[in-house]
Scaffold this motif. Structure first.
Motif, PDB file in Angstrom:
ATOM      1  N   ILE A 197     -22.367  -7.457 -87.939  1.00 20.14           N
ATOM      2  CA  ILE A 197     -23.377  -8.499 -87.759  1.00 20.14           C
ATOM      3  C   ILE A 197     -24.569  -8.256 -88.684  1.00 20.14           C
ATOM      4  CG2 ILE A 197     -25.022  -9.525 -86.141  1.00 20.14           C
ATOM      5  CD1 ILE A 197     -23.023  -8.934 -83.904  1.00 20.14           C
ATOM      6  N   VAL A 198     -25.021  -7.006 -88.749  1.00 20.29           N
ATOM      7  CA  VAL A 198     -26.255  -6.723 -89.500  1.00 20.29           C
ATOM      8  C   VAL A 198     -26.013  -6.507 -90.986  1.00 20.29           C
ATOM      9  CG1 VAL A 198     -27.293  -5.699 -87.441  1.00 20.29           C
ATOM     10  CG2 VAL A 198     -26.148  -4.210 -89.080  1.00 20.29           C
ATOM     11  N   ALA A 199     -24.766  -6.145 -91.388  1.00 28.55           N
ATOM     12  CA  ALA A 199     -24.515  -5.849 -92.803  1.00 28.55           C
ATOM     13  C   ALA A 199     -24.854  -7.012 -93.737  1.00 28.55           C
ATOM     14  CB  ALA A 199     -23.064  -5.407 -92.991  1.00 28.55           C
ATOM     15  N   PRO A 200     -24.540  -8.271 -93.377  1.00 25.09           N
ATOM     16  CA  PRO A 200     -24.881  -9.365 -94.305  1.00 25.09           C
ATOM     17  C   PRO A 200     -26.371  -9.714 -94.325  1.00 25.09           C
ATOM     18  CG  PRO A 200     -23.064  -9.967 -92.803  1.00 25.09           C
ATOM     19  CD  PRO A 200     -23.711  -8.751 -92.250  1.00 25.09           C
ATOM     20  N   ILE A 201     -27.170  -9.114 -93.449  1.00 29.75           N
ATOM     21  CA  ILE A 201     -28.577  -9.521 -93.351  1.00 29.75           C
ATOM     22  C   ILE A 201     -29.344  -9.190 -94.625  1.00 29.75           C
ATOM     23  CG2 ILE A 201     -30.741  -9.189 -92.092  1.00 29.75           C
ATOM     24  CD1 ILE A 201     -28.564 -10.718 -90.559  1.00 29.75           C
ATOM     25  N   TRP A 202     -29.203  -7.959 -95.112  1.00 30.99           N
ATOM     26  CA  TRP A 202     -30.004  -7.568 -96.276  1.00 30.99           C
ATOM     27  C   TRP A 202     -29.630  -8.308 -97.561  1.00 30.99           C
ATOM     28  CZ3 TRP A 202     -34.588  -5.489 -96.468  1.00 30.99           C
ATOM     29  CH2 TRP A 202     -35.050  -4.806 -95.353  1.00 30.99           C
ATOM     30  N   PRO A 203     -28.330  -8.572 -97.853  1.00 31.63           N
ATOM     31  CA  PRO A 203     -28.046  -9.453 -98.991  1.00 31.63           C
ATOM     32  C   PRO A 203     -28.691 -10.830 -98.839  1.00 31.63           C
ATOM     33  CG  PRO A 203     -26.066  -8.277 -98.330  1.00 31.63           C
ATOM     34  CD  PRO A 203     -27.108  -7.971 -97.294  1.00 31.63           C
ATOM     35  N   ALA A 204     -28.700 -11.355 -97.594  1.00 35.37           N
ATOM     36  CA  ALA A 204     -29.354 -12.648 -97.362  1.00 35.37           C
ATOM     37  C   ALA A 204     -30.861 -12.549 -97.572  1.00 35.37           C
ATOM     38  CB  ALA A 204     -29.041 -13.138 -95.951  1.00 35.37           C
ATOM     39  N   VAL A 257     -41.686 -17.568 -87.319  1.00 35.27           N
ATOM     40  CA  VAL A 257     -41.424 -16.239 -86.767  1.00 35.27           C
ATOM     41  C   VAL A 257     -41.465 -16.284 -85.241  1.00 35.27           C
ATOM     42  CG1 VAL A 257     -42.360 -13.915 -86.509  1.00 35.27           C
ATOM     43  CG2 VAL A 257     -42.172 -14.950 -88.779  1.00 35.27           C
ATOM     44  N   PHE A 258     -42.469 -16.949 -84.687  1.00 32.84           N
ATOM     45  CA  PHE A 258     -42.575 -17.026 -83.227  1.00 32.84           C
ATOM     46  C   PHE A 258     -41.369 -17.757 -82.634  1.00 32.84           C
ATOM     47  CE2 PHE A 258     -43.817 -19.399 -79.421  1.00 32.84           C
ATOM     48  CZ  PHE A 258     -44.216 -18.347 -78.602  1.00 32.84           C
ATOM     49  N   THR A 259     -41.033 -18.905 -83.258  1.00 33.09           N
ATOM     50  CA  THR A 259     -39.890 -19.680 -82.752  1.00 33.09           C
ATOM     51  C   THR A 259     -38.596 -18.895 -82.893  1.00 33.09           C
ATOM     52  OG1 THR A 259     -41.019 -21.721 -83.422  1.00 33.09           O
ATOM     53  CG2 THR A 259     -38.649 -21.860 -82.955  1.00 33.09           C
ATOM     54  N   TYR A 260     -38.441 -18.247 -84.053  1.00 33.93           N
ATOM     55  CA  TYR A 260     -37.207 -17.500 -84.310  1.00 33.93           C
ATOM     56  C   TYR A 260     -37.076 -16.321 -83.352  1.00 33.93           C
ATOM     57  CZ  TYR A 260     -33.310 -15.693 -87.059  1.00 33.93           C
ATOM     58  OH  TYR A 260     -32.080 -15.270 -87.467  1.00 33.93           O
ATOM     59  N   ALA A 261     -38.182 -15.638 -83.080  1.00 29.19           N
ATOM     60  CA  ALA A 261     -38.151 -14.515 -82.134  1.00 29.19           C
ATOM     61  C   ALA A 261     -37.753 -15.001 -80.745  1.00 29.19           C
ATOM     62  CB  ALA A 261     -39.513 -13.830 -82.091  1.00 29.19           C
ATOM     63  N   ILE A 313     -32.644  -8.166 -87.016  1.00 30.87           N
ATOM     64  CA  ILE A 313     -32.694  -9.406 -87.791  1.00 30.87           C
ATOM     65  C   ILE A 313     -34.135  -9.873 -87.967  1.00 30.87           C
ATOM     66  CG2 ILE A 313     -32.028 -11.839 -87.799  1.00 30.87           C
ATOM     67  CD1 ILE A 313     -29.514 -11.036 -86.244  1.00 30.87           C
ATOM     68  N   LEU A 314     -34.911  -9.845 -86.883  1.00 26.36           N
ATOM     69  CA  LEU A 314     -36.303 -10.279 -86.948  1.00 26.36           C
ATOM     70  C   LEU A 314     -37.127  -9.357 -87.836  1.00 26.36           C
ATOM     71  CD1 LEU A 314     -38.439 -12.277 -85.952  1.00 26.36           C
ATOM     72  CD2 LEU A 314     -38.845 -10.751 -84.006  1.00 26.36           C
ATOM     73  N   SER A 356     -27.878 -18.988 -89.696  1.00 27.22           N
ATOM     74  CA  SER A 356     -26.576 -18.333 -89.844  1.00 27.22           C
ATOM     75  C   SER A 356     -26.584 -16.949 -89.213  1.00 27.22           C
ATOM     76  CB  SER A 356     -26.200 -18.233 -91.328  1.00 27.22           C
ATOM     77  OG  SER A 356     -27.100 -17.386 -92.025  1.00 27.22           O
ATOM     78  N   ALA A 357     -27.732 -16.274 -89.226  1.00 27.19           N
ATOM     79  CA  ALA A 357     -27.836 -14.962 -88.585  1.00 27.19           C
ATOM     80  C   ALA A 357     -27.658 -15.081 -87.073  1.00 27.19           C
ATOM     81  CB  ALA A 357     -29.174 -14.319 -88.907  1.00 27.19           C
ATOM     82  N   ILE A 358     -28.131 -16.189 -86.498  1.00 26.99           N
ATOM     83  CA  ILE A 358     -27.958 -16.410 -85.052  1.00 26.99           C
ATOM     84  C   ILE A 358     -26.486 -16.587 -84.711  1.00 26.99           C
ATOM     85  CG2 ILE A 358     -28.416 -18.018 -83.173  1.00 26.99           C
ATOM     86  CD1 ILE A 358     -31.151 -18.509 -84.366  1.00 26.99           C
TER      87      ILE A 358
END
Length: 362
Positions: free
Chosen positions: A85-92, A163-167, A135-136, A111-113
């Motif tokens: 799940i977390v591996a694609p986060i940093w390329p994104a 950020v607030f909404t995403y959190a 992710i946040l 897409s992270a969600i």
């Protein structure tokens, strides 16, 4: 043979993990299409886009290789759910830094969600929250980098709202996902318990008739895969002698106690690999894999001696319980019902000839 079954079981589980990984690739595919669209519309440069796709290719090939080579089996979590799940986060995050339009970055957040939802298969609530926090935090690192090196591509007032909404969304998804995972685990445990109850005799806690037939089917399949020179499959059908008299004279509670005691003691003398179950009433079956008729007869004699030496406090002094047995061997190619019928016929002969004896059907 048991080792081969273990290998087959691992192969099935690994195949399932590759299948789940393909589902994840399907979820990533929409993000890749959006990325290609951003490049075509001139909203992200070509080099960062190419680097992003290369990183994603390496990551996914790496996970597939770990599963294909069974290296993942050495990990605490062989499914590598959280890592996938977390591996694609940093390329994104790297690509998002170069996105010209700040609003376009929200595509990657969504897409992270969707990736986080895959955690509901395995992760605990703490694990889901940890992945959501990662992710946040990654997005906050991106905002910090934009503030320091490209402030023209961000608007702090808009970003704070995002950020607030995403959190809030991450917290909700993580909580609901972990709740779904806990329900799945409880259902799995409940189904396991129900399966065990369905396979057990409620009185003696031995495998019941259905479980015996399933086990016999498995053992027959193993015998059919072996050569004729190897050891065969033997079956002993045993019956408690004069059990009706026990029930009629001392009551069904005494009869039940005797059956439970016999079951408990016979379990202790079974060799590893043998299978003891209650066939019905006062009848039991002993499945003896990789055996000969001579070895099966010796096992039957051990059973005779064990039961004959038992003392039952429910019975008057001097009263002893014995069993009669019919022993046979499976003939390759026959139906298992034919084997059981032959054992039952041998048991009938043992009872007709005075009980407390063993008859071996050649």
């Amino acid at each position: 043979m048991a080792q081969q079954e273990s290998v087959d079981s691992i192969a099935k589980i690994q195949h399932l993990r590759l299948q789940r990984m393909s589902w994840g690739l399907g979820a990533q595919f929409s993000t890749w299409l959006v990325t290609a669209g951003l490049f075509l519309f001139g909203m992200v440069p070509g080099l960062p886009t190419a680097i992003y796709f290369c990183l994603m290719l390496v990551i996914n090939l790496g996970f597939a290789l770990l599963i294909k080579t069974n290296i993942n089996l050495r990990f605490k979590d062989p499914s590598m759910t959280a890592v996938q799940i977390v591996a694609p986060i940093w390329p994104a995050v790297y690509l998002m830094f170069f996105v010209v339009d700040p609003q376009a970055r929200t595509v990657f957040l969504m897409s992270a969600i969707s990736g986080l939802m895959f955690g509901s298969f395995v992760l605990t609530r703490r694990g889901m929250l940890a992945v959501g926090a990662f992710i946040l935090t990654s997005y906050l690192v991106l905002l910090t980098a934009l503030h320091l090196f490209a402030p023209d591509r961000m608007n702090w007032r808009v970003e704070l709202i995002i950020v607030f909404t995403y959190a809030s969304v991450l917290l909700t998804v993580a909580y609901l996902g972990s709740y779904i995972a806990s329900i799945r685990n409880k259902l799995r445990e409940k189904n396991t318990q129900l399966a065990e109850l369905a396979a057990r005799d409620p009185l003696t806690q031995l495998p019941n008739r259905r479980s015996l037939m399933d086990q016999l089917s498995q053992e027959v399949a193993r015998v059919e895969r072996r050569s004729a020179e190897e050891l065969g499959l033997c079956v002993s059908m045993l019956d408690v002698d004069h059990f009706k008299r026990v029930n009629d004279t001392w009551g069904h509670d005494t009869g039940d106690a005797i059956l439970c005691r016999i079951s408990e003691e016979l379990r202790k003398i079974m060799r590893q690999g043998d299978f003891l179950g209650r066939f019905g009433g006062e009848e039991f079956i002993v499945i003896l894999p990789e055996s000969t008729l001579g070895a099966a007869q010796r096992t039957a004699e051990r059973i005779q001696e064990c039961v004959a030496n038992l003392h039952f406090p429910e019975l008057p002094d001097g009263e002893r319980i014995t069993v009669s047995q019919g022993v046979t061997i499976y003939r390759p190619g026959e139906r298992i019902e034919a084997t059981l019928k032959r054992a039952d016929e041998a048991l009938y002969v043992a009872k007709e000839n005075g009980r407390n004896r063993i008859v071996v059907s050649q």
